[in-house]
Write an enzyme that holds these catalytic residues in place. Sequence first.
Site, mmCIF file in Angstrom:
data_model
loop_
_atom_site.group_PDB
_atom_site.id
_atom_site.type_symbol
_atom_site.label_atom_id
_atom_site.label_comp_id
_atom_site.label_asym_id
_atom_site.label_seq_id
_atom_site.Cartn_x
_atom_site.Cartn_y
_atom_site.Cartn_z
ATOM 1 N NE ARG A 1 -7.112 -8.469 -0.059
ATOM 2 C CZ ARG A 1 -6.613 -7.720 -1.036
ATOM 3 N NH1 ARG A 1 -5.567 -6.958 -0.829
ATOM 4 N NH2 ARG A 1 -7.169 -7.737 -2.235
ATOM 5 C CE LYS B 1 -4.321 -2.083 0.982
ATOM 6 N NZ LYS B 1 -5.391 -2.459 1.887
HETATM 7 N N1 HH2 Z 1 -7.222 -4.159 0.280
HETATM 8 C C1 HH2 Z 1 -7.480 -4.146 -1.045
HETATM 9 C C2 HH2 Z 1 -8.547 -4.897 -1.552
HETATM 10 N N2 HH2 Z 1 -9.314 -5.675 -0.747
HETATM 11 N N3 HH2 Z 1 -9.832 -6.482 1.404
HETATM 12 C C3 HH2 Z 1 -9.581 -6.513 2.721
HETATM 13 N N4 HH2 Z 1 -10.337 -7.269 3.544
HETATM 14 N N5 HH2 Z 1 -8.565 -5.782 3.283
HETATM 15 C C4 HH2 Z 1 -7.755 -4.986 2.527
HETATM 16 O O1 HH2 Z 1 -6.857 -4.317 3.089
HETATM 17 C C5 HH2 Z 1 -7.993 -4.930 1.116
HETATM 18 C C6 HH2 Z 1 -9.061 -5.697 0.570
HETATM 19 C C7 HH2 Z 1 -6.626 -3.329 -1.961
HETATM 20 O O2 HH2 Z 1 -5.521 -4.034 -2.442
HETATM 21 P P1 HH2 Z 1 -5.399 -4.756 -3.894
HETATM 22 O O3 HH2 Z 1 -6.336 -5.899 -3.985
HETATM 23 O O4 HH2 Z 1 -4.004 -5.103 -4.131
HETATM 24 O O5 HH2 Z 1 -5.773 -3.667 -4.939
HETATM 25 P P2 HH2 Z 1 -7.147 -3.385 -5.696
HETATM 26 O O6 HH2 Z 1 -8.214 -3.137 -4.713
HETATM 27 O O7 HH2 Z 1 -6.808 -2.173 -6.513
HETATM 28 O O8 HH2 Z 1 -7.482 -4.566 -6.513
#
Ligand code: HH2
Length: 266
Positions: free
Chosen positions: A242, A206
Amino acid sequence: MGVVNVTPDSFSDGGRHADRAAALDHARRLIAEGADMLDVGGESTRPGAEPVGEDEEMARVLPLIEAVRAESDIAISIDTMKPALARAAMAAGATLWNDVSALRYAPDSLGAAVELGCAVVLMHMQGEPRTMQAEPHYDDVAAEVAGFLGARAAAAMAAGVARERIWLDPGIGFGKHMTRHNLPLLAGLEQIVALGFPVLLGASRKSFISALDGGGVAADQRLGGSIAAALAGAAAGVAAVRVHDVRATVQALNVWAAIEQARPQS
Ligand code: HH2
């Protein structure tokens, strides 16, 4: 929990696993690297992301969930705010509903969680993905996030979700200033753990990591900071992290746990 984003625009790995075969390869790699769960997402929640239609989101994630389930009994989580998608994902073989809206997005979210009987992750977010980074405000971020999560857990249980199926997540980066909010929230994770539910922490890659590293650090160059945050979470008692980089994180957590075990008991 290893992240498999089947999206063209995720901040961390956008586009890399958008095609089906590449996503399945990636899922297989994360399992081989030691993931206990996979989190499959078909809609980016990055700040400013455009919402995706339900049909498109289904087309992205369902074939992948089916393909992983056909060859593995790993826990699969579906990262979606949409009840219809959660239903379809469970039918395809998912076991956990990861809802960044904490079951607030649709009027039937709570009802769908009860009906599905699956485990649910309730995550804190101030605002909504498109606008959440505009002007986030907190007086005491850790206390306010813990208060929100406690209230959402109570609402889920009142609707009929079993207590043992509820996970909580502080939502690092979701409506939080890069350092002013994310850091005290990470430092105050114990307040969320103290609510008595398993806690999931998603700090991997992040933006606050880039900010603390001089700025302008590409998402795939944030492994050191991601591991530091995962270890801070482990020390605070979170149940799962995660992450995008499973192998390195598993190694770090195993070494940390071994050192903790060697600590003389007082
Ligand atoms: N962060 C992201 C997406 N989903 N779900 C939970 N429970 N907790 C988190 O911190 C979280 C999440 C964002 O990260 P990423 O999937 O890498 O990116 P994107 O949302 O752009 O797909």
